[in-house]
Design a protein around this motif. Structure first.
Motif, mmCIF file in Angstrom:
data_model
loop_
_atom_site.group_PDB
_atom_site.id
_atom_site.type_symbol
_atom_site.label_atom_id
_atom_site.label_comp_id
_atom_site.label_asym_id
_atom_site.label_seq_id
_atom_site.Cartn_x
_atom_site.Cartn_y
_atom_site.Cartn_z
ATOM 1 N N SER A 118 32.889 45.687 33.747
ATOM 2 C CA SER A 118 33.939 45.334 34.707
ATOM 3 C C SER A 118 33.501 45.604 36.146
ATOM 4 O O SER A 118 34.062 45.031 37.087
ATOM 5 N N SER A 121 32.523 42.337 38.246
ATOM 6 C CA SER A 121 33.489 41.237 38.304
ATOM 7 C C SER A 121 33.343 40.361 39.534
ATOM 8 O O SER A 121 33.879 39.255 39.576
ATOM 9 N N GLU A 143 39.408 39.945 36.028
ATOM 10 C CA GLU A 143 38.911 39.978 37.410
ATOM 11 C C GLU A 143 37.707 39.066 37.632
ATOM 12 O O GLU A 143 37.314 38.800 38.783
ATOM 13 N N PHE A 144 37.092 38.559 36.566
ATOM 14 C CA PHE A 144 35.909 37.699 36.713
ATOM 15 C C PHE A 144 36.331 36.287 37.099
ATOM 16 O O PHE A 144 36.102 35.310 36.388
#
Length: 989
Positions: A118, A121, A143-144
């Motif tokens: 994460s 991202s 969040e990517f």
């Protein structure tokens, strides 16, 4: 108008200083992050040596770092092909400005953890292909949102494609090929509406359909998903992919007809649907695809004719082979100016070929074999002088060879056997300098073989049997020094056998039976060190059988029957390991040598009434030898005196010439710590110590005074033979500079005036081939032992391909060249044919002047292209894996005619329900796959899942197309993943 206050310049200056300080602070933080990551990675080649902290070292100038031109923030880290290793360096993602992270083709290992991933991202590009990553694919957090390229090709990821892979709003490229994914192709991939490239190839997915949601990807340009177990019908929605340029769903289990909607792929340039179970007629709508250049629908079950609409496309390649198509070819096909490759073999086409075929296009490859075509061959086949591959065998073609073939200097590979072609073959055709493979047997050709054939020096295979060729076989044939197979049988040749034929030193097969040859068999046959088959039967050959034939190291088929041979059968022939021996119906006499006086050789000896044997019923008992006469005794006495006198004179001369000291036998070079002298070795090269005979020389077991045992190979012909010198230099040049636990060690070499000798570490258990193909397999009854041999051998080859600089291709990988030490550790041996792949050779590898390797192990493309690449070794290794599984040799007679181990196993796999998948041994043994397992394997040592997984690796390695074969590094990882666990589900054999 706003007035500037006195503080305004100060504010501007403060803002600028603040910006500078922020950038400096950011760079300092990036520097620290990069240094921390460097410390976590292994960098054996020192590629990151310039990553050094300090005020004078700006990371923007470091290797692999790209920064923004304006604010100097780090935008990209590219360490591809740096040779770095270690776990995934999450620390890079602490650089908040980083957009692109490329770590491809390294040794990055471990797994990708969802929680730590994460941190990345903010990335736009994440490229990790060709590494050693394992475990399941990570779940990507929401969040990517900016990720556009995700490339995870050629790792070891397992399990399903996670649901989060359907939630990348900006993703344009998703590449997951070459992993160990086992789920199905999920419907949610249809949510990735920005995708332009989707690659899922070569994954052991569960059998499942291509979801119709794939039609939502209207921006998709490449759909690459061969070899991933797709079954069922192509969805109608496939026609919605209006941007698609490359569609490849080959080597799957697709069935049913191609939907007419395929005509909606208005941008497509390539369609690859070969090797599926598709059937029905070819849809006319394919003719709407005006951008289409390459169409491959081979290896399916299509029926009917080729539609005019498809034949009229401006295709560069059209491959429709191995189907059930019929009818005549549309003449419009010949009007295509772009056509270069045309393959329609193994169908039921009839009529004649279009008369203008080749007139308007740069035809390079044509294969129309195994149909029912008739009439003459088109006269314009090589009109554009580009044709190099022409195959028309097994049809009903008649008439002469067209003139354009006689002038076709680009021509290299020709197969026109089993037709009704006739007439005299032109001198110009025989002399085409590009020819290297020609088979025109079983036709009606007549006339003679022209001496102009001496110009075709690239010839490796020439088969002209079962015609009406006549006259003498010209001595010009002896100029074809690259010839490995010559078959002139069943013709009307006459005259003596050309004595110079023994100059063809790399012959492997020589067939001259059923002619009218006369004269004697040349005695200088010792040069035929690679000959496996010699057939001179049904001629008028006279004289004696040369004893030298008994020293040919790999000869296993000898037929001299139906001639006028005289004399005794040389006892030297008993040294041969013969599968076929026939000297029947000659005028041989004397005692049948011990070794041939047993029932299996009966039929091969009949028709020689003056042969005798004390043991064979059909032959008279030999009379006792007479006592020597006084005259004979006197003659023998004189001979003994002369021989002794010659020996004493020679010893006296040598003592004077060398000051009373023994002449040095050879120059010795040692590569390992070993105590010996050359005389000690030379004295041990005796018949009693002989343990093997190979294609390049005798091998002896030599125990040195130090107690160490070595294997010593004395090469054929010594230093006088160029091919011997080539083998010697290749072995020394390769083994003298490499070290690996699975590569045999070269201990020393001796280079003398008349000899070339190589000394290796001695392998107590011999070769894998000898152990595996013996009647009893001993410890190899343990499946785990076979598995360890497979992995160890793969490690050795991977070292040659990936860890040697430049890379080394072995070129003769086979079970007989894998030796086993006292602990059954495998070591790759015999580097006499090895080639170094220098960077300037390019992607195609090195072009060889002839085919090298052993029958049954040679990759199919090698015979066509003579190109050496690592993928040639991969194919050969796949054959070795199949040997380990089946216990059979590559060309076992039980496979039937024209079938080798690869074809035999693939047919078993294809005929098994769902490719032989099952969840228990009952399901596995309900398929044909169970029948291919070596019955000598102890069932208590293995379970079906383990063998089936290794079998999949073998089938990957022996893929027909090199691009579909994994690298040896990849093979090692695939085999590691199959490591046998404690048996749970046993195979019932």
């Amino acid at each position: 108008m706003t007035q500037l206050t006195p503080l305004m310049p100060l504010l501007v200056l403060f803002s600028a200083l603040s910006c500078i300080l922020t950038v400096a602070a950011s760079l300092a933080g990036d520097t620290q992050n990069l240094i921390r990551v460097k410390a976590q990675l292994s960098d054996p080649d020192g590629k990151l040596d310039d990553w050094v902290p300090g005020s004078g070292h700006n990371p923007c100038n470091w290797t692999g770092i790209t920064c923004d031109r304006d604010n100097h923030s780090v935008l990209a880290v590219n360490l591809s092909v740096f040779g770095v290793s270690g776990g995934f360096p999450f620390g890079f993602c602490s650089i908040r400005t980083l957009q692109n992270l490329s770590l491809s083709a390294n040794l990055i290992n471990g797994s990708l953890q969802t929680n730590t991933l994460s941190l990345c991202s903010h990335l736009h590009v994440l490229e990790l292909h060709d590494n050693l990553l394992v475990g399941t694919l990570p779940e990507f957090q929401p969040e990517f949102t900016d990720l556009r390229i995700l490339n995870l090709i050629n790792n070891n990821f397992t399990g399903d494609i996670p649901a989060s892979f359907g939630r990348f709003p900006s993703l344009q490229v998703l590449m997951l090929s070459g992993n160990l994914l086992t789920g199905t192709i999920p419907k949610f991939l249809g949510n990735l509406t920005e995708l332009t490239r989707l690659e899922l190839a070569i994954n052991p997915l569960k059998l499942g359909e291509l979801p119709s949601e794939i039609g939502n990807l209207t921006k998709l340009q490449t759909l690459f998903a061969p070899q991933c177990n797709i079954r069922g019908r192509l969805p109608d929605s496939i026609g919605n992919l209006v941007s698609l340029m490359n569609l490849d769903l080959s080597t799957n289990f697709l069935s049913g007809p191609i939907p007419a909607s395929i005509g909606g792929l208005r941008s497509v340039t390539q369609i690859e649907l070969y090797e599926n179970h598709l059937f029905g007629e070819l849809p006319e709508s394919i003719g709407n695809l005006t951008s289409l250049r390459n169409l491959d629908l081979s290896l399916n079950a299509f029926t009917g004719k080729i539609p005019e609409t498809i034949a009229g496309l401006q295709l560069e390649s059209l491959n429709l082979n191995d189907n059930l198509l019929s009818g005549e070819l549309p003449p419009i096909l010949a009007s295509n100016p772009k056509l270069r490759q045309f393959k329609i073999f193994n169908n039921s086409f009839s009529g004649s070929l279009p008369e203008n075929l080749g007139r308007y296009s740069d035809l390079a490859e044509v294969d129309v074999s195994t149909n029912t075509f008739s009439g003459e061959l088109p006269k314009f086949l090589c009109y554009q002088k580009k044709l190099w591959n022409f195959i028309a065998m097994a049809n009903h073609f008649s008439g002469n060879l067209p003139d354009t073939l006689n002038e076709c200097h680009s021509l290299g590979y020709v197969r026109i056997e089993f037709n009704e072609l006739d007439g005299v073959v032109s001198d110009k055709f025989w002399g085409l300098t590009g020819l290297y493979f020609v088979t025109m047997n079983n036709n009606r050709f007549n006339g003679s073989v022209s001496p102009s054939i001496s110009a075709a020096t690239k010839f490796s295979t020439l088969k002209i049997s079962s015609n009406s060729f006549s006259g003498e076989l010209p001595s010009a044939i002896c100029k074809l020094t690259n010839l490995s197979s010559l078959d002139v049988s069943r013709n009307k040749f006459s005259g003596d056998l050309p004595p110079c034929i023994t100059e063809l030193k790399i012959l492997q097969r020589l067939k001259m039976e059923e002619n009218m040859f006369s004269g004697e068999i040349p005695s200088a046959v010792s040069s035929w060190t690679q000959l496996t088959e010699l057939n001179l039967s049904h001629n008028g050959i006279t004289g004696r059988i040369p004893p030298q034939l008994g020293y040919l190291p790999v000869l296993n088929y000898l037929d001299l029957s139906e001639n006028i041979l005289t004399g005794e059968i040389p006892s030297e022939l008993t040294k041969l390991r013969l599968n076929q021996f026939n000297v029947s119906n000659n005028k041989l006499y004397g005692k049948i040598p011990a070794g041939f006086d047993c029932s299996p050789f009966n039929l091969g000896l009949v028709g020689n009434p003056n042969l005798c044997s004390p043991d064979l019923d059909h032959f008279p008992t030999c009379s006792k030898p007479r006592s020597p006469t006084p005259i004979l005794i006197a003659i023998l006495s004189v001979c003994v005196v002369l021989v002794l006198g010659s020996v004493l004179s020679y010893l006296k001369f040598r003592s004077k010439a060398f000051g009373g000291k023994t002449k040095r036998l050879c120059r010795v070079t040692t590569f390992q710590r070993v105590g010996f002298n050359e005389e000690e070795v030379m004295r041990s090269l005796t018949k009693e110590n002989l343990i093997a005979t190979g294609g390049s020389g005798h091998v002896y077991k030599v125990k040195l005074k130090t107690g160490q045992t070595v294997a010593v190979k004395k090469l054929w012909g010594g230093a006088r033979k160029p091919e011997t010198e080539s083998v010697f230099l290749s072995e020394v040049g390769t083994l003298g500079r490499i070290r690996h636990g699975n590569i045999v060690k070269l201990v020393f070499c001796c280079s003398g005036e008349d000899s070339r000798i190589l000394g290796y570490e001695y392998m107590e258990n011999g070769s894998l081939g000898d152990c595996l193909h013996a009647e009893k397999v001993g410890p190899l009854a343990d499946w785990a032992k076979r598995y360890d041999i497979a992995v160890g051998s793969a490690h050795g080859l991977a070292y040659l391909h990936h860890d040697c600089a430049p890379a080394i291709v072995h070129r003769d990988v086979k079970s007989n060249n894998i030796l086993l030490d006292k602990d059954w550790t495998p070591l790759v041996a015999d580097f006499g044919l090895a080639k170094t792949l220098h960077p300037d050779m390019g992607a195609g590898g090195g072009a060889m002047s002839r085919i090298a390797g052993s029958y049954g192990y040679i990759a199919p493309e090698y015979a066509y292209t003579l190109q050496v690449t690592e993928k040639s070794d991969v194919y050969s290794f796949g054959v070795v894996l199949l040997e380990l599984i089946t216990g059979k040799s590559p060309n076992d007679s039980s496979f039937g005619e024209n079938t080798d181990i690869v074809k035999w196993v693939r047919e078993a796999a294809m005929s098994s329900p769902e490719g032989g998948e099952g969840s228990n041994d009952e399901g596995f043994c309900g398929t044909n796959l169970c029948q291919i397992i070596d019955p000598r394997i102890d069932p208590s040592t293995c379970n079906y899942e383990e063998i089936q997984k290794v079998l999949k690796v073998a089938l990957l390695c022996t893929a027909a197309f090199p691009i579909n074969r994994p690298s040896m590094r990849r093979v090692v990882e695939l085999l590691r993943d199959q490591k046998p666990s404690r048996p749970s589900k046993m195979i019932s054999l």
